[in-house]
Design an enzyme around this catalytic site. Structure first.
Site, PDB file in Angstrom:
ATOM      1  N   ASP A 104      13.198 -37.450  -6.582  1.00 33.38           N
ATOM      2  CA  ASP A 104      13.571 -37.792  -5.215  1.00 33.38           C
ATOM      3  C   ASP A 104      15.083 -38.041  -5.199  1.00 33.38           C
ATOM      4  OD1 ASP A 104      13.208 -38.530  -2.540  1.00 33.38           O
ATOM      5  OD2 ASP A 104      12.705 -40.596  -3.038  1.00 33.38           O
ATOM      6  N   LYS A 132      12.771 -32.936  -4.207  1.00 31.45           N
ATOM      7  CA  LYS A 132      13.204 -33.128  -2.815  1.00 31.45           C
ATOM      8  C   LYS A 132      14.726 -33.094  -2.818  1.00 31.45           C
ATOM      9  CE  LYS A 132       9.870 -36.540  -1.101  1.00 31.45           C
ATOM     10  NZ  LYS A 132       9.752 -37.949  -0.685  1.00 31.45           N
ATOM     11  N   PHE A 153       6.963 -37.554   2.867  1.00 31.31           N
ATOM     12  CA  PHE A 153       6.323 -38.402   1.865  1.00 31.31           C
ATOM     13  C   PHE A 153       4.989 -37.779   1.472  1.00 31.31           C
ATOM     14  CE2 PHE A 153       4.095 -41.878  -0.102  1.00 31.31           C
ATOM     15  CZ  PHE A 153       5.091 -42.437  -0.880  1.00 31.31           C
ATOM     16  N   VAL A 154       4.854 -37.462   0.203  1.00 31.53           N
ATOM     17  CA  VAL A 154       3.642 -36.775  -0.244  1.00 31.53           C
ATOM     18  C   VAL A 154       2.785 -37.643  -1.159  1.00 31.53           C
ATOM     19  CG1 VAL A 154       4.479 -34.401   0.022  1.00 31.53           C
ATOM     20  CG2 VAL A 154       5.038 -35.660  -2.064  1.00 31.53           C
TER      21      VAL A 154
END
Ligand code: IMP
Ligand code: MG
Length: 184
Positions: A104, A132, A153-154
């Protein structure tokens, strides 16, 4: 599995995940043929990915687990990371492949790479299932990546929201109103 209905929308289904992992495994099998490969799976999120990846690599590798937890600010990592569970074997001389669920901001991986380099491995590379790039705050070289995703958001396939949803066999987007959302 249906408990997640109305809570999670499929982003990468099981078939696409497994197909991509088979192809990463074939690439790694070629690249590490004459090396002493150790997969370093970062707890807890990468465990599902690491075990599938390990089975897709046709080499006599070893598997280690490294627990890392970042100190969170209000909504995101502060970049301060602490090792919560260490590996079980010395890493000197090994060819390490750090297996992570998602990069991230990149701050967690940056810390882990510095920590691992200090143990004198023969080499260190990074394999991340998801990236990401829109959120990157530090330059981390990702040598092997599964998928690049947008800033969403996964959850699923190891990824959690408040420790839930790790057991979904796919990667999905957490919808507003999901179980316990707002309580994280
Ligand atoms: P970074 O230090 O910001 O790169 O944070 C990486 C960690 O944050 C990952 O290992 C995940 O645990 C968590 N994380 C970042 N994005 C997501 C997401 O979309 N879903 C679930 N966990 C995430
Ligand atoms: Mg994680």
């Amino acid at each position: 599995m249906a408990f997640f209905e109305n809570e999670v929308e499929v982003l990468i289904d099981e078939g696409r995940l497994q197909q991509r992992i088979r192809s990463l495994g074939a690439e790694l099998t070629k690249d590490y043929r004459d090396k002493d490969l150790t997969l370093v799976s970062v707890l807890k999120g990468s465990v599902f990915f690491a075990t599938d990846l390990a089975r897709a690599i046709d080499l006599p590798l070893t598997l280690e687990y490294l627990g890392a937890s970042s100190y969170h600010g209000r909504t995101e990592t502060t970049g301060e990371v602490r090792i919560t569970t260490d590996v079980s074997m010395p890493l000197a001389g090994k060819d390490l492949l750090v297996v992570e669920d998602i990069i991230d901001t990149g701050l967690t991986m940056k810390f882990l790479l510095e920590n691992l380099q200090a143990r004198h491995p023969a080499s260190v590379k990074v394999c991340a299932l998801l990236e990401k790039p829109s959120r990157a705050r530090t330059a981390v070289t990702i040598d092997y990546r599964g998928f690049v995703i947008d800033d969403v958001f996964v959850v699923g396939y190891g990824l959690d929201f408040a420790e839930r949803y790790r057991n979904l066999p796919f990667v999905g987007i957490l919808l507003r109103g999901g179980r316990d959302s707002g309580r994280a």
